[in-house]
Design an enzyme around this catalytic site. Sequence first.
Site, PDB file in Angstrom:
ATOM      1  N   CYS A   2      44.908  29.499  40.901  1.00 30.60           N
ATOM      2  CA  CYS A   2      44.963  28.423  41.880  1.00 30.60           C
ATOM      3  C   CYS A   2      46.415  28.279  42.308  1.00 30.60           C
ATOM      4  CB  CYS A   2      44.520  27.110  41.247  1.00 30.60           C
ATOM      5  SG  CYS A   2      42.907  27.201  40.458  1.00 30.60           S
ATOM      6  N   ARG A  27      46.020  32.091  46.992  1.00 24.30           N
ATOM      7  CA  ARG A  27      45.762  32.037  45.558  1.00 24.30           C
ATOM      8  C   ARG A  27      44.390  31.442  45.232  1.00 24.30           C
ATOM      9  NH1 ARG A  27      50.461  32.664  42.612  1.00 24.30           N
ATOM     10  NH2 ARG A  27      49.577  31.587  40.832  1.00 24.30           N
ATOM     11  N   GLU A 504      39.278  53.448  45.660  1.00 20.69           N
ATOM     12  CA  GLU A 504      39.999  52.380  46.353  1.00 20.69           C
ATOM     13  C   GLU A 504      39.331  52.062  47.700  1.00 20.69           C
ATOM     14  OE1 GLU A 504      41.919  50.178  45.540  1.00 20.69           O
ATOM     15  OE2 GLU A 504      42.980  49.516  47.317  1.00 20.69           O
ATOM     16  N   GLU A 511      35.334  44.342  48.946  1.00 19.57           N
ATOM     17  CA  GLU A 511      36.091  43.086  48.871  1.00 19.57           C
ATOM     18  C   GLU A 511      36.079  42.294  50.165  1.00 19.57           C
ATOM     19  OE1 GLU A 511      40.028  44.550  47.553  1.00 19.57           O
ATOM     20  OE2 GLU A 511      39.906  42.906  46.139  1.00 19.57           O
ATOM     21  N   HIS A 527      24.786  64.492  40.279  1.00 14.40           N
ATOM     22  CA  HIS A 527      24.292  64.087  38.956  1.00 14.40           C
ATOM     23  C   HIS A 527      23.651  62.705  38.963  1.00 14.40           C
ATOM     24  CE1 HIS A 527      25.996  67.633  37.130  1.00 14.40           C
ATOM     25  NE2 HIS A 527      27.150  67.394  37.743  1.00 14.40           N
TER      26      HIS A 527
HETATM   27  O1  M6R Z   1      48.153  41.599  40.749  1.00 12.95           O
HETATM   28  P1  M6R Z   1      47.433  42.793  40.221  1.00 12.95           P
HETATM   29  O2  M6R Z   1      47.867  44.058  40.816  1.00 12.95           O
HETATM   30  O3  M6R Z   1      47.505  42.849  38.722  1.00 12.95           O
HETATM   31  O4  M6R Z   1      45.921  42.541  40.567  1.00 12.95           O
HETATM   32  C1  M6R Z   1      44.910  43.334  40.026  1.00 12.95           C
HETATM   33  C2  M6R Z   1      43.597  43.130  40.749  1.00 12.95           C
HETATM   34  O5  M6R Z   1      43.134  41.822  40.557  1.00 12.95           O
HETATM   35  C3  M6R Z   1      43.738  43.403  42.242  1.00 12.95           C
HETATM   36  O6  M6R Z   1      44.207  44.686  42.474  1.00 12.95           O
HETATM   37  C4  M6R Z   1      42.402  43.205  42.956  1.00 12.95           C
HETATM   38  O7  M6R Z   1      41.532  44.230  42.630  1.00 12.95           O
HETATM   39  C5  M6R Z   1      42.685  43.111  44.455  1.00 12.95           C
HETATM   40  N1  M6R Z   1      41.859  42.116  45.044  1.00 12.95           N
HETATM   41  C6  M6R Z   1      42.557  44.412  45.139  1.00 12.95           C
HETATM   42  O8  M6R Z   1      42.531  44.360  46.519  1.00 12.95           O
END
Ligand code: M6R
Length: 629
Positions: A2, A27, A504, A511, A527
């Site tokens: 948050c 956030r 990715e 996402e 597979h």
């Molecule tokens: O801040 P971080 O790189 O540790 O975050 C890790 C994951 O939460 C972050 O990469 C998440 O998968 C993103 N939403 C990717 O776009």
Amino acid sequence: MCGIVAVTGYRQALPILVKGLEKLEYRGYDSAGVAVIDSNNNLICHRSEGKLKKLKNKLNKKTINGSLGIGHTRWATHGKPVLKNAHPHFDSTKQVAVVQNGIIENYLELKTKLELDGIVFNSETDTEVIPHLIQKELHNLGTLNLENSGSTLLIAVRNVISDLEGAYAIAVIWSGSPDSLIVARKQAPLIIGLGEGEFVCASDTPAITNITNTILPMEDEEMALLTPLGIEIYNSENERQYRNPISLKLSEQIIDKKQFKHYMLKEIYDQPQIAKNWIKQFLGNDLSSFTSINYSFDIGFLENIEQIQILACGTSRHAALIGSYLLEQYAGIPTTVFYASEFRYSPPPLSPNILTIGVTQSGETADTLAALNMEIKRRQSSGKESYKPNLIAITNRLDSSISRLIPNVIDISAGIEIGVAATKTFFGQLLSFYGLAITFAQLRKSKTSEEINNMISNLIKIPSLLEDLIISHNEIAEELAHNFSNIKDVIFLGRGINYPIALEGALKLKEISYIHAAGYPAGEMKHGPIALLEKKVPVISIATPGNVFEKVISNAQEAKARDSYLVGIAPECEGTEIFDYLIPLPLTDEWMYPLLTVVPMQLLSYHIAAHRGLDVDQPRNLAKSVTVE
Ligand code: M6R
């Protein structure tokens, strides 16, 4: 996670809080709220379900006269994203207000005790126990000594914190002390900004930069009393702490969407500049006399390293997978990548002379930090010299928790990323791994200096290749997004160095477009996943010239035979005519391709989501960094 913002000073608090929350909305955006102590010492609060704009509409016609306040933007953990769970939360007398980030793990136990005392709870959150407990402490301390009301509140909060378990950051105000703000953190970020006659505190720097560029990052388990007259910081032993403030770097101050519709698109376009900066910072200005990668720490400890383990989550883990490919296949050093969330509870047996790399763009991901903490502790307590922790962090935030935990930091310097879906920070992480692969190839003499120079000269070409690629692929992706307006499932295929790019690509699409997508190593499709293929399931296949090119083309043939619409991310060359739609790549060295193939993946997800009218920068249920386990 948050966002918290809090202020005490001489100006009206409300506009400062709202402006701060605008910068922290990445956030979390399940709800938002503010509380201010007004000029009559009343605690006034406004909260709204959903995004900040709803709160702003609510506040539109309101003024609150008061210069002490707290604000919050929520990413729901305990309790649904509804109004009653929006922060701030209060005690029963509505004198104490609290905003919190993180999780109070023992809240149920605390709540039960409070309920036995007759306290009625108004929310399902873990947070609400805190104001009730503070009020109880204030009562016990005798709140009539209002001359030292700030210190009284500080003691009350300290007593409560000693009973809290978990990782959290909090900000507290009390109508009994109308200019005192108490903030505290444990494994969740908080930064204090030093303005002129006013102090702000927030979860992240963007919420502070419109007031000041001078900050004091709080250390773990510290708490502070802020009044317009000054700051007192205390550690967990209740010892007063003194430290010099630091100035924010320019890249941490500027958050500008420029002419772009969304931050995500702007951040994709930032990537060539990030490559240019990286070349300058890590390869040096005089490339003709390149000797080694420039690090901000002494790399002597890498000489005895026999193995590498990398801990990361999400997109950072995908960067780590490409890193591991480079470290093993280019530099010849055995490397394993772990999901940080899994590593913490099932680590491999200890082995000697291992380098642990933590990768997190935010530097605040709870799973990654917890896994690293665990690994450091178990290595330190082993007592064996060869088991001692050797550590590197790769992050975009030098002011983050990982940078305080790990002494050797590779700063990807990508500038703050606002789009919740990581793009430019992934790219920056990849570059860091190219640097490490070169370093280990030199240390282990697994590549000749000619081969290393070749890698360097290919890396130097990346910025200009990327600039052209982004412009052309942006148009292509926009066009393709129209064709894909009704798709429900997408398969991404890659092999070798490009396999993590397929992962990715699938993650990005999921996402921000909420379309089901899965990435596979192309050879694995037959597979099992092949059962999914039919006309309505497009297959996006990355086929770059190199040792698996023909294999990927054959795997694509298998998909075509099942009627799938085939999109190729590949150079225009023999074999690629098989694709129904080609997103062309320039010809370059095989090692370089992930730095290019990721771009059409990012642009495609972006345009599909934008075409569907979705909130690209703030996708549902997500937050920029996940500071809870
Ligand atoms: O801040 P971080 O790189 O540790 O975050 C890790 C994951 O939460 C972050 O990469 C998440 O998968 C993103 N939403 C990717 O776009």
